[in-house]
Design a protein around this motif. Structure first.
Motif, PDB file in Angstrom:
ATOM      1  N   ALA A   1      -9.931  11.139  -5.875  1.00 50.73           N
ATOM      2  CA  ALA A   1      -9.739  10.951  -4.429  1.00 50.73           C
ATOM      3  C   ALA A   1      -9.078   9.606  -4.137  1.00 50.73           C
ATOM      4  O   ALA A   1      -8.268   9.500  -3.206  1.00 50.73           O
ATOM      5  CB  ALA A   1     -11.074  11.055  -3.706  1.00 50.73           C
ATOM      6  N   LEU A   2      -9.393   8.581  -4.922  1.00 47.62           N
ATOM      7  CA  LEU A   2      -8.767   7.267  -4.755  1.00 47.62           C
ATOM      8  C   LEU A   2      -7.258   7.368  -4.988  1.00 47.62           C
ATOM      9  O   LEU A   2      -6.458   6.850  -4.206  1.00 47.62           O
ATOM     10  CB  LEU A   2      -9.397   6.254  -5.712  1.00 47.62           C
ATOM     11  N   LYS A   3      -6.866   8.052  -6.037  1.00 49.35           N
ATOM     12  CA  LYS A   3      -5.439   8.222  -6.324  1.00 49.35           C
ATOM     13  C   LYS A   3      -4.762   9.056  -5.234  1.00 49.35           C
ATOM     14  O   LYS A   3      -3.646   8.746  -4.812  1.00 49.35           O
ATOM     15  CB  LYS A   3      -5.252   8.862  -7.695  1.00 49.35           C
ATOM     16  N   ASN A   4      -5.455  10.102  -4.768  1.00 47.74           N
ATOM     17  CA  ASN A   4      -4.907  10.893  -3.659  1.00 47.74           C
ATOM     18  C   ASN A   4      -4.711  10.023  -2.423  1.00 47.74           C
ATOM     19  O   ASN A   4      -3.705  10.148  -1.717  1.00 47.74           O
ATOM     20  CB  ASN A   4      -5.838  12.050  -3.309  1.00 47.74           C
ATOM     21  N   ALA A   5      -5.680   9.148  -2.153  1.00 45.71           N
ATOM     22  CA  ALA A   5      -5.584   8.268  -0.978  1.00 45.71           C
ATOM     23  C   ALA A   5      -4.376   7.345  -1.098  1.00 45.71           C
ATOM     24  O   ALA A   5      -3.668   7.113  -0.117  1.00 45.71           O
ATOM     25  CB  ALA A   5      -6.870   7.457  -0.819  1.00 45.71           C
ATOM     26  N   ILE A   6      -4.120   6.832  -2.288  1.00 43.72           N
ATOM     27  CA  ILE A   6      -2.947   5.970  -2.490  1.00 43.72           C
ATOM     28  C   ILE A   6      -1.672   6.764  -2.220  1.00 43.72           C
ATOM     29  O   ILE A   6      -0.766   6.293  -1.525  1.00 43.72           O
ATOM     30  CB  ILE A   6      -2.930   5.361  -3.906  1.00 43.72           C
ATOM     31  N   LEU A   7      -1.608   7.976  -2.770  1.00 44.21           N
ATOM     32  CA  LEU A   7      -0.415   8.801  -2.566  1.00 44.21           C
ATOM     33  C   LEU A   7      -0.216   9.142  -1.099  1.00 44.21           C
ATOM     34  O   LEU A   7       0.917   9.213  -0.622  1.00 44.21           O
ATOM     35  CB  LEU A   7      -0.505  10.066  -3.416  1.00 44.21           C
ATOM     36  N   ASP A   8      -1.319   9.335  -0.352  1.00 43.01           N
ATOM     37  CA  ASP A   8      -1.214   9.620   1.080  1.00 43.01           C
ATOM     38  C   ASP A   8      -0.944   8.370   1.899  1.00 43.01           C
ATOM     39  O   ASP A   8      -0.135   8.378   2.825  1.00 43.01           O
ATOM     40  CB  ASP A   8      -2.496  10.277   1.603  1.00 43.01           C
ATOM     41  N   PHE A   9      -1.656   7.265   1.573  1.00 47.92           N
ATOM     42  CA  PHE A   9      -1.550   6.047   2.363  1.00 47.92           C
ATOM     43  C   PHE A   9      -0.232   5.320   2.126  1.00 47.92           C
ATOM     44  O   PHE A   9       0.404   4.850   3.050  1.00 47.92           O
ATOM     45  CB  PHE A   9      -2.717   5.104   2.071  1.00 47.92           C
ATOM     46  N   ASP A  10       0.160   5.202   0.852  1.00 47.71           N
ATOM     47  CA  ASP A  10       1.334   4.398   0.541  1.00 47.71           C
ATOM     48  C   ASP A  10       2.079   4.972  -0.664  1.00 47.71           C
ATOM     49  O   ASP A  10       1.998   4.429  -1.771  1.00 47.71           O
ATOM     50  CB  ASP A  10       0.910   2.949   0.274  1.00 47.71           C
ATOM     51  N   PRO A  11       2.805   6.076  -0.474  1.00 45.51           N
ATOM     52  CA  PRO A  11       3.529   6.666  -1.606  1.00 45.51           C
ATOM     53  C   PRO A  11       4.562   5.713  -2.216  1.00 45.51           C
ATOM     54  O   PRO A  11       4.861   5.812  -3.401  1.00 45.51           O
ATOM     55  CB  PRO A  11       4.192   7.910  -1.014  1.00 45.51           C
TER      56      PRO A  11
END
Length: 165
Positions: free
Chosen positions: A119-129
């Motif tokens: 989920a942390l990696k998903n959040a990075i991809l969503d927040f700041d690709p």
């Protein structure tokens, strides 16, 4: 002397003491806290919800771009964080980036299990690709481990339930 004390709190808290929990944030006083590690705290504020507070010395382990995402208290902005050695603060959405960079920090056994890594990696991809693209350009080995995990969501930290007022 301030910087030496801050660095002492990081490497030798049994002598210098642990980092004090911040009593102010850029969004007002904290109303609740969750300690991840000495100098790494979740603070709940009325105006911003949960924010991540990172002690000054831990900034050495963060990229310059990540340091620029941080919010500072008025005192730290005016005097300069390199002079005050204060905390850097990140809203929940932005906190995924410094948390990811700090995963190898010290003995992560006490706090990393609290973080849902997919989920942390998903959040990075969503927040700041753009951040993800940049780190891939710098380290192609990360690309192999860093991809979107369907079903994991972006809620990478489970906060304690609110206490009824």
């Amino acid at each position: 002397m301030i910087e030496e004390e801050a660095r002492g709190m990081e490497v030798c808290p049994e002598y210098f003491g642990e980092f004090p929990i911040p009593d102010e944030t850029p969004w007002g006083e904290p109303i609740r806290l969750e300690k991840l590690w000495n100098g790494l705290y979740w603070l709940e504020t009325r105006d911003a919800g949960w924010v991540l507070a990172i002690a000054y010395p831990m900034g050495d382990d963060l990229r310059d771009e990540t340091l620029e995402l941080a919010q500072l208290t008025e005192r730290d902005r005016k005097s300069g964080i390199d002079n005050t050695c204060g905390f850097r603060f990140y809203r929940y959405e932005a906190s995924c980036i410094p948390l990811y960079e700090l995963l190898d920090y010290r003995s992560k056994k006490t706090w990393e299990p609290k973080i849902n890594i997919p989920a942390l990696k998903n959040a990075i991809l969503d927040f700041d690709p753009d951040y993800a693209r940049k780190i891939f350009d710098e380290d192609l080995d990360l690309l192999k481990e860093f991809s979107y995990t369907p079903g994991a969501g972006t809620s990478f930290y489970q906060f304690p339930p609110a206490v009824p007022e």
